[in-house]
Structures are given as C-alpha cells and as structure tokens.
Design a protein around this motif. Structure first.
Motif, mmCIF file in Angstrom:
data_model
loop_
_atom_site.group_PDB
_atom_site.id
_atom_site.type_symbol
_atom_site.label_atom_id
_atom_site.label_comp_id
_atom_site.label_asym_id
_atom_site.label_seq_id
_atom_site.Cartn_x
_atom_site.Cartn_y
_atom_site.Cartn_z
ATOM 1 N N TYR A 189 33.039 32.023 33.803
ATOM 2 C CA TYR A 189 33.326 30.724 34.006
ATOM 3 C C TYR A 189 34.775 30.537 34.538
ATOM 4 O O TYR A 189 35.494 29.587 34.516
ATOM 5 C CB TYR A 189 33.247 30.020 32.596
ATOM 6 N N THR A 190 35.158 31.642 35.255
ATOM 7 C CA THR A 190 36.496 31.552 35.617
ATOM 8 C C THR A 190 36.608 32.088 37.128
ATOM 9 O O THR A 190 37.865 32.300 37.423
ATOM 10 C CB THR A 190 37.271 32.724 34.766
ATOM 11 N N GLY A 191 35.691 32.678 37.781
ATOM 12 C CA GLY A 191 35.566 32.951 39.116
ATOM 13 C C GLY A 191 35.885 34.660 39.152
ATOM 14 O O GLY A 191 36.254 35.146 40.027
ATOM 15 N N GLU A 234 39.662 26.312 40.124
ATOM 16 C CA GLU A 234 40.133 26.908 41.424
ATOM 17 C C GLU A 234 38.970 27.596 42.047
ATOM 18 O O GLU A 234 38.498 27.625 42.973
ATOM 19 C CB GLU A 234 41.095 28.151 40.914
ATOM 20 N N ALA A 235 37.811 28.292 40.897
ATOM 21 C CA ALA A 235 36.580 28.903 41.514
ATOM 22 C C ALA A 235 35.528 27.749 41.796
ATOM 23 O O ALA A 235 34.168 27.768 41.994
ATOM 24 C CB ALA A 235 36.129 29.467 40.482
ATOM 25 N N ARG A 236 35.945 26.432 41.665
ATOM 26 C CA ARG A 236 35.038 25.103 41.961
ATOM 27 C C ARG A 236 33.921 25.153 41.086
ATOM 28 O O ARG A 236 32.728 24.837 41.553
ATOM 29 C CB ARG A 236 34.595 25.075 43.270
ATOM 30 N N LEU A 237 34.004 25.610 39.646
ATOM 31 C CA LEU A 237 33.019 25.750 38.821
ATOM 32 C C LEU A 237 33.178 24.165 38.146
ATOM 33 O O LEU A 237 34.101 23.724 37.427
ATOM 34 C CB LEU A 237 32.920 26.730 37.752
ATOM 35 N N PRO A 238 31.845 23.425 37.938
ATOM 36 C CA PRO A 238 32.188 22.145 37.342
ATOM 37 C C PRO A 238 32.256 22.203 35.734
ATOM 38 O O PRO A 238 31.945 22.626 35.206
ATOM 39 C CB PRO A 238 30.517 21.710 37.749
ATOM 40 N N LEU A 239 32.971 20.919 35.451
ATOM 41 C CA LEU A 239 33.073 20.695 34.100
ATOM 42 C C LEU A 239 32.220 19.468 33.840
ATOM 43 O O LEU A 239 32.502 18.390 34.372
ATOM 44 C CB LEU A 239 34.605 20.564 33.591
ATOM 45 N N LYS A 322 49.833 27.782 43.949
ATOM 46 C CA LYS A 322 50.841 26.639 43.535
ATOM 47 C C LYS A 322 50.911 25.441 44.714
ATOM 48 O O LYS A 322 51.866 24.809 44.965
ATOM 49 C CB LYS A 322 52.347 27.515 43.915
ATOM 50 N N THR A 323 49.667 25.205 44.963
ATOM 51 C CA THR A 323 49.512 24.203 45.962
ATOM 52 C C THR A 323 48.839 22.972 44.928
ATOM 53 O O THR A 323 48.212 23.231 44.032
ATOM 54 C CB THR A 323 48.264 24.353 47.012
ATOM 55 N N ASN A 324 49.176 21.741 45.499
ATOM 56 C CA ASN A 324 48.667 20.562 44.618
ATOM 57 C C ASN A 324 47.351 20.132 45.246
ATOM 58 O O ASN A 324 47.057 19.521 46.106
ATOM 59 C CB ASN A 324 49.588 19.337 44.655
ATOM 60 N N VAL A 325 46.211 20.557 44.352
ATOM 61 C CA VAL A 325 44.851 20.180 44.998
ATOM 62 C C VAL A 325 44.256 19.558 43.894
ATOM 63 O O VAL A 325 44.362 19.458 42.561
ATOM 64 C CB VAL A 325 44.223 21.621 45.286
ATOM 65 N N VAL A 355 39.538 19.576 52.120
ATOM 66 C CA VAL A 355 39.705 21.038 52.538
ATOM 67 C C VAL A 355 38.445 21.545 51.982
ATOM 68 O O VAL A 355 37.722 21.179 51.022
ATOM 69 C CB VAL A 355 41.140 21.436 51.792
ATOM 70 N N ALA A 356 38.464 23.000 52.299
ATOM 71 C CA ALA A 356 37.368 23.699 51.828
ATOM 72 C C ALA A 356 37.388 24.145 50.463
ATOM 73 O O ALA A 356 38.529 24.273 49.963
ATOM 74 C CB ALA A 356 36.826 24.869 52.697
ATOM 75 N N THR A 357 36.431 24.393 49.679
ATOM 76 C CA THR A 357 36.288 24.881 48.253
ATOM 77 C C THR A 357 35.138 26.128 48.401
ATOM 78 O O THR A 357 34.373 26.154 49.284
ATOM 79 C CB THR A 357 35.826 23.864 47.458
#
Length: 364
Positions: A189-191, A234-239, A322-325, A355-357
C-alpha cells in the motif's frame, strides 16, 4: 478508551508519537515522516497494520455471496490469489474497499479497514445469503507489513518459503517465518514491493523484533501512519474516508478496473453501470499548486471564475518530489489535464492545475 494493537508495548522503545486514528492508539511516526518515507522508497519500512480487520467467509454459498456484495469478480480468483475490491451500497456509494483472499474452495478471507470493521460485518450479516458463514477474526489476528525495495531480501533471511517467485497479489497460506506460523502475501500500500504477514496476535511482538533485526543491514526502520499516508498518496492509492466514502462511487474515484459489470448482478451495480454509460458526475484528479500553498483535505476547489467545483481529498508536500500536490474530487467537466483551478487556502484563492497521477511510479 482507545483500542490498541498487540504491538503497542513496543512503540515506546522506538520513540513513537501516537495519535487517535479512528478509535485506535497508533504511531503517526517513529523517527520522522520524511525519514520513514525515504526509507520505504529506498530501503525498507516495517509497519504495524494490526488494526486492520480480517473476516473469514466460508460455506458452500460463499462465492455467490461475495459476488453479490463486492464489485470485482471473485470467480476469477485461484487458490493463493487475492484481489482488491469494493463493497457498495445500492446507490453506488462505497461501504468499504477491501482485499479478498481465496484460501480454498468456499473459503475466503476479507481484509477491511479498521474504522469500518463493525459497520462492514453488520453490512455482510444484513446481506447474508444461502449457506454462508461470516467469522470476524480481527481481534486474534495481527498484521505486519514490510515494504520497500529490500523487503524480499529481509524476509528471505527468516523463511525458506519461495517468496522470490511469489507474484504480486498472491499469497502463501501457511509458512514459517523464523518459527512463527504466518499467512504471507505480496500486495503493498506504498507503491513499492512489499509483503504482509498475518499471524496470531500473541506472535506479533516476537515477529516485529525478528524482522527489525533481520532488516538492520538493509536499513529497515519502523514506520508510522504518517509515512504510510504520504507513500500511498504519491502512488494514488485511495484511503477510505478521503478518496472513498458512502457518498463517492468507485467510478468517481477512478477505480473502474476493480468493477466488473459483466460478472452479473451485485449491490450498487445499476448506479455504477449508469455512471459508466453516461460518465460519472465527479472525477478524482491530481492537482499541483502553481502558486504557493499546500492543498489539504476538504479545501474547496473553484474555477478561475470562482464557481465551486469540488474539494481536495488528500494533499501535502510530496516527500519524494518536494512539490505541493493533492487529489481532488471535482466536477468532471473541469477534469482535463492542464486545466487551471483555484484552491481556497486560508481564505485566499490560490492557483493550481490538473496533473496526471500517480505522482510516483516504482521503476520496474
């Protein structure tokens, strides 16, 4: 009174800072979120995920029952295989997202979210059909996760089980890790690459110590909920509770792949099929800030003209880039890549773009 996992006694040894997480007293961090995040991306991290729920589903009608209450096609599972799936309400909203493990014919284990255990079990009981039995084994089961590029090497020191050939979303139902009996799976669950170990709650502390010892030379560190959240984000896994809820459908959350409309009827199918045919009204998108500011959950999203179109579900400064996403659930009409939007941060409209995920993809 907050619930505690069997590993609570070892938290203090590693300097954990604990928080109330959905009624559980769990470590948000040990040495620091950035450090733990980096360790999982580059070496390995050890997570206590014993708060997660486990439910056995058995009986001659277990398969038709699971087909009815989940969106994915359980009939496709082989023994020793697991799948990501969702349980939905009739209106298409999500009861929970979960993993379905096929232990054998008429024998399954579901892994569900900690804060939803009681609700999920009640929902299953309410929709029980035929000769099916549901057993909540959450309290007697502990779950540890080793995640990161060195996860396989660390585990290989403690088991003779053929983990090198274990494919993703497969599991070994009964292996010895050191001298401890475990069900060992490879999902994550971390990518990153990673393994989960389901053991008797009484074996949890010993296994934790053995894993940390085995992982010392590979830079394995205990990791908390903070890093778990930034890694999965970061891996776009839902919570659940953020990207998924009783008000968000699987298609709105972009989880089309885990919804098999051709498998036959299941709870919520009609609404989801309508979303598929005509497009879901909302869409989960990635946003990156153009102006300064960090998008946080529930911050409102607007068009540049000031029309409200949705809200942020998760947002942070990406520890890797280090980007604000953020991820935001917005009106589908505004979801095209490159579209500029405003995020309301502390009363000010701050510019961002779609942006793309996922934001992060592991190198093969």
């Amino acid at each position: 009174m907050l619930k505690r996992t069997p590993l609570f006694p070892v938290y203090a040894e590693h300097g954990a800072r604990v928080i109330d997480f959905g009624g559980w007293e769990l470590p948000v961090q040990f040495t620091g979120i950035q450090k733990e995040h980096d360790a999982v991306r580059q070496q390995a991290g050890l997570f206590d995920v014993s708060h997660m729920g486990e439910v056995r589903v058995t009986g001659e009608d277990a398969l038709p029952f699971l087909q009815k209450i989940t969106t994915n096609d359980v009939a496709k599972l082989e023994n020793g295989q697991c799948q990501y799936s969702l349980m939905c309400y009739p209106d298409g909203g999500v009861v929970d997202d979960l993993l379905v493990y096929k232990l054998g014919d008429n024998n399954y284990m579901l892994v569900i979210n900690a804060s939803n255990i009681d609700k999920d079990v009640a929902w299953m009981q309410q929709n029980l059909t035929g000769h099916t039995e549901i057993t909540n084994i959450s309290d007697e089961t502990a779950m540890l996760a080793v995640q990161g590029p060195h996860a396989e090497q660390i585990l290989a020191k403690l088991t003779d089980a053929p983990i090198q050939t274990l494919k993703t979303f497969r599991f070994l139902p009964d292996v010895k890790v050191a001298d401890i009996n475990a069900l060992l799976s490879r999902t994550g669950y971390t990518g990153e690459d990673g393994f989960e170990l389901y053991v008797d709650q009484h074996d949890a502390v010993q296994l934790w110590k053995l894993l940390l010892e085995a992982g010392q030379e590979y830079g394995l560190v205990p990791a908390g909920l903070g890093a778990r959240d930034t890694l999965r984000f970061e891996a776009r896994l839902p919570l659940y509770g953020q990207e998924l809820s009783n008000e968000i459908s699987p298609l709105e959350a972009g989880l089309n792949y885990f919804v098999k409309l051709d498998k036959g009827d299941f709870i919520g199918r009609d609404v989801i099929a309508e979303h598929k045919a005509n497009g879901a009204p909302r869409k989960l998108v990635g946003i990156e800030m153009i102006d300064r500011g960090i998008p946080r959950p529930h911050y409102k999203v607007f068009t540049l003209e000031g029309t409200p179109i949705g809200e942020v579900t998760t947002g942070t400064q990406s520890p890797t880039f280090k980007t604000n996403v953020g991820l935001a659930l917005i009106d589908s009409a505004y979801s095209a890549l490159g579209t500029e939007v405003n995020v309301e941060i502390r009363g000010a409209q701050v510019k961002a773009k779609i942006v793309a995920t996922p934001f992060y993809k592991r190198k093969p």
